[in-house]
Design an enzyme around this catalytic site. Sequence first.
Site, PDB file in Angstrom:
ATOM      1  N   GLU A 182      49.189  59.581  25.926  1.00  0.00           N
ATOM      2  CA  GLU A 182      48.493  58.646  24.990  1.00  0.00           C
ATOM      3  C   GLU A 182      49.481  57.473  25.060  1.00  0.00           C
ATOM      4  OE1 GLU A 182      48.000  56.721  22.409  1.00  0.00           O
ATOM      5  OE2 GLU A 182      47.544  58.079  20.658  1.00  0.00           O
ATOM      6  N   CYS A 211      48.968  52.404  18.015  1.00  0.00           N
ATOM      7  CA  CYS A 211      48.465  52.223  19.326  1.00  0.00           C
ATOM      8  C   CYS A 211      46.829  52.005  19.237  1.00  0.00           C
ATOM      9  CB  CYS A 211      48.395  53.633  20.115  1.00  0.00           C
ATOM     10  SG  CYS A 211      48.139  55.129  19.416  1.00  0.00           S
TER      11      CYS A 211
HETATM   12  P1  NDP Z   1      58.539  54.098  25.871  1.00  0.00           P
HETATM   13  O1  NDP Z   1      57.177  54.405  26.498  1.00  0.00           O
HETATM   14  O2  NDP Z   1      59.447  53.411  26.579  1.00  0.00           O
HETATM   15  O3  NDP Z   1      59.116  55.252  24.830  1.00  0.00           O
HETATM   16  C1  NDP Z   1      58.231  56.510  24.382  1.00  0.00           C
HETATM   17  C2  NDP Z   1      59.207  57.554  24.549  1.00  0.00           C
HETATM   18  O4  NDP Z   1      59.408  57.898  26.201  1.00  0.00           O
HETATM   19  C3  NDP Z   1      60.577  57.399  23.784  1.00  0.00           C
HETATM   20  O5  NDP Z   1      60.905  58.780  23.330  1.00  0.00           O
HETATM   21  C4  NDP Z   1      61.396  57.269  25.095  1.00  0.00           C
HETATM   22  O6  NDP Z   1      62.772  57.267  24.537  1.00  0.00           O
HETATM   23  C5  NDP Z   1      60.860  58.025  26.183  1.00  0.00           C
HETATM   24  N1  NDP Z   1      61.171  57.524  27.118  1.00  0.00           N
HETATM   25  C6  NDP Z   1      61.633  56.412  27.913  1.00  0.00           C
HETATM   26  N2  NDP Z   1      61.931  56.255  29.277  1.00  0.00           N
HETATM   27  C7  NDP Z   1      61.657  57.632  29.572  1.00  0.00           C
HETATM   28  C8  NDP Z   1      61.429  58.085  30.864  1.00  0.00           C
HETATM   29  N3  NDP Z   1      61.843  57.567  32.006  1.00  0.00           N
HETATM   30  N4  NDP Z   1      61.287  59.550  31.097  1.00  0.00           N
HETATM   31  C9  NDP Z   1      60.842  60.255  29.943  1.00  0.00           C
HETATM   32  N5  NDP Z   1      60.652  59.869  28.881  1.00  0.00           N
HETATM   33  C10 NDP Z   1      61.224  58.370  28.413  1.00  0.00           C
HETATM   34  O7  NDP Z   1      58.343  53.113  24.663  1.00  0.00           O
HETATM   35  P2  NDP Z   1      59.104  51.741  24.034  1.00  0.00           P
HETATM   36  O8  NDP Z   1      59.714  52.397  22.980  1.00  0.00           O
HETATM   37  O9  NDP Z   1      60.080  51.278  25.037  1.00  0.00           O
HETATM   38  O10 NDP Z   1      58.012  50.817  23.518  1.00  0.00           O
HETATM   39  C11 NDP Z   1      57.603  49.898  24.453  1.00  0.00           C
HETATM   40  C12 NDP Z   1      56.033  49.498  24.309  1.00  0.00           C
HETATM   41  O11 NDP Z   1      55.196  50.624  24.283  1.00  0.00           O
HETATM   42  C13 NDP Z   1      55.749  49.080  22.739  1.00  0.00           C
HETATM   43  O12 NDP Z   1      56.062  47.571  23.127  1.00  0.00           O
HETATM   44  C14 NDP Z   1      54.051  49.426  22.789  1.00  0.00           C
HETATM   45  O13 NDP Z   1      53.570  48.342  23.432  1.00  0.00           O
HETATM   46  C15 NDP Z   1      54.257  50.645  23.596  1.00  0.00           C
HETATM   47  N6  NDP Z   1      54.117  51.948  22.497  1.00  0.00           N
HETATM   48  C16 NDP Z   1      52.950  52.496  22.316  1.00  0.00           C
HETATM   49  C17 NDP Z   1      53.051  53.549  21.482  1.00  0.00           C
HETATM   50  C18 NDP Z   1      51.690  54.472  21.435  1.00  0.00           C
HETATM   51  O14 NDP Z   1      51.667  55.008  20.305  1.00  0.00           O
HETATM   52  N7  NDP Z   1      50.732  54.620  22.272  1.00  0.00           N
HETATM   53  C19 NDP Z   1      54.087  54.070  20.626  1.00  0.00           C
HETATM   54  C20 NDP Z   1      55.423  53.140  20.918  1.00  0.00           C
HETATM   55  C21 NDP Z   1      55.393  52.200  21.849  1.00  0.00           C
HETATM   56  P3  NDP Z   1      63.714  56.267  23.958  1.00  0.00           P
HETATM   57  O15 NDP Z   1      63.141  55.704  22.787  1.00  0.00           O
HETATM   58  O16 NDP Z   1      64.750  57.233  23.560  1.00  0.00           O
HETATM   59  O17 NDP Z   1      63.989  55.274  24.819  1.00  0.00           O
END
Ligand code: NDP
Length: 518
Positions: free
Chosen positions: A251, A285
């Site tokens: 998602e 989102c």
């Molecule tokens: P990420 O997609 O990087 O993070 C989401 C989750 O994935 C977090 O738990 C993160 O851990 C984890 N993660 C990070 N790198 C990896 C990896 N290589 N393998 C597996 N898991 C990983 O989102 P961000 O927090 O960096 O946000 C960036 C952008 O994402 C926002 O600006 C927004 O546009 C979008 N976003 C979308 C969401 C949605 O609901 N669809 C929710 C949040 C963000 P950790 O946080 O510890 O790095």
Amino acid sequence: MSVQEPAVHESDDPAAVTGAEIAVQNPATGEIIAHVPDLDAAVITAMATVGRAAQPGWNALGFEGRGRILLRMQKWLTDNAELVIRTVMSETGKTYEDAQLADWSYGLNAFGFWARNAPDYLADERVRSAQVMLKGKRLVLRYKPLGLIGVIGPWNYPLTNSFGDAIPALAAGNAVILKPSEVTPLTSQVLLEGLRECGMPEGVFQVATGRGPAGAALVDVVDMIMFTGSTETGKRVMARAAQTLTPVSLELGGKDPLIVMADADLDRAASHAVFYSMFNGGQTCISVERVYVEEPVYDEFVAKVMANMKAVRNEISTGPGTSEVGSMTFASQVDVVERHVQDAKAKGAQVLVGGERGHEGQGGHWHQPTVLVDVDHTMQCMTEETFGPLLPIMKVADTEEAIRLANDSPYGLAASVFSRDLARGEAVARRIEAGAVCVNDALVNYLALELPMGGAKASGMGTRHGAGGIRKYCQQQSLLISRVHMKHEVHMFPYRRSVTKALGRAFKLMNGRRRPVP
Ligand code: NDP
């Protein structure tokens, strides 16, 4: 634990602590409020072993035994509403209402929903086949839990977006390891304690706090991965999962359009545009990210938006009714919003309200709720995910232009259409390339746990909610039980010319040689 000041959360499993820690900040104030372990790959692997050992016992409890614990948890959430809401607020900076409406109340609903509906969604299905060779055999489709599910959650909804996926996985009979965002790990730990109090057997549900590498390590050790977050990280997760052929459900991001047609109820359209772009600080989102308004009603719509914006306070929420829009949760997200506003201004957009970082010098991560007009698709605010309190409004000549621009996006998560003519509104909705479209509404489709929710295009794959939202955590196993049969079937060795010819005639007959082709 104090409700006002969530305590330091430490894992009580000594094996789970590697020494490295993550400082958790209250993003509304900048204050450090807790530390959690930053787990490494070795610990995640050990947790997987624990989860796999606990899963068969959990599955053996059946729907009723598992459902009892999930329903107890629903009651626990009711009894601990303030603790949960205050914990969510403390690590996200969101308002009391955002935490209550979109995190706590979703969890409350979801624990009950999946406890009650899992047995029907996952009941054995009797399949009938028209194939004559299979007469006398019973065909069954059953949904068998995959085993160990990894859930990787983001920071915008630490309860909804993590537990919303963990609960159906558990209800199906799986063990779950949840990796919350490093930014918001506390809510998961509080709910883990709640589940323990409700009788969840040890090891069935585990929380793996850590940074990105912990999420990557989780992908390697589970039977299925459910990821919510950015499109870029989603691609990385999928690439990694390909190494072990681990199924994924993603998602991802969105750039959700709202279309205001000339015959729309403008009061309703304006209140929805403001609320669903600013709700949760715009960090949803499926929030309204861009608005297209037909030219004849553009000025009136913008005036109504501005009237709605007057009621929007952007303060630290201290309790019910104290602020409409809280801080941003993730520090670098403020930079994204600022970049989109500056880019739009440089290309000719007008800022009607807001437009700057907020609470400067007071700590925390803030951006003022902002309305932009005179925007177009050369600007980042109309084409890239902003994920913040920003409402860009664009004038369009007619509905056709609105549809074309709404679909001019790599994303396709959700959309809204406003029109008093329901048939026209629905016809437009059907032409939008998005997983979910509301007519004269926005976002509330998410409350219908019976209705699938998933992204088109770069917004993801797979769905949550509905039958698909729990069946994805299961292997579809087909069973064929032969009841009435011969000792030796006619198609078997030795092959005989007469039998082969007779079978050929029979196949032609069975497959409608005599029926006219339409
Ligand atoms: P990420 O997609 O990087 O993070 C989401 C989750 O994935 C977090 O738990 C993160 O851990 C984890 N993660 C990070 N790198 C990896 C990896 N290589 N393998 C597996 N898991 C990983 O989102 P961000 O927090 O960096 O946000 C960036 C952008 O994402 C926002 O600006 C927004 O546009 C979008 N976003 C979308 C969401 C949605 O609901 N669809 C929710 C949040 C963000 P950790 O946080 O510890 O790095």
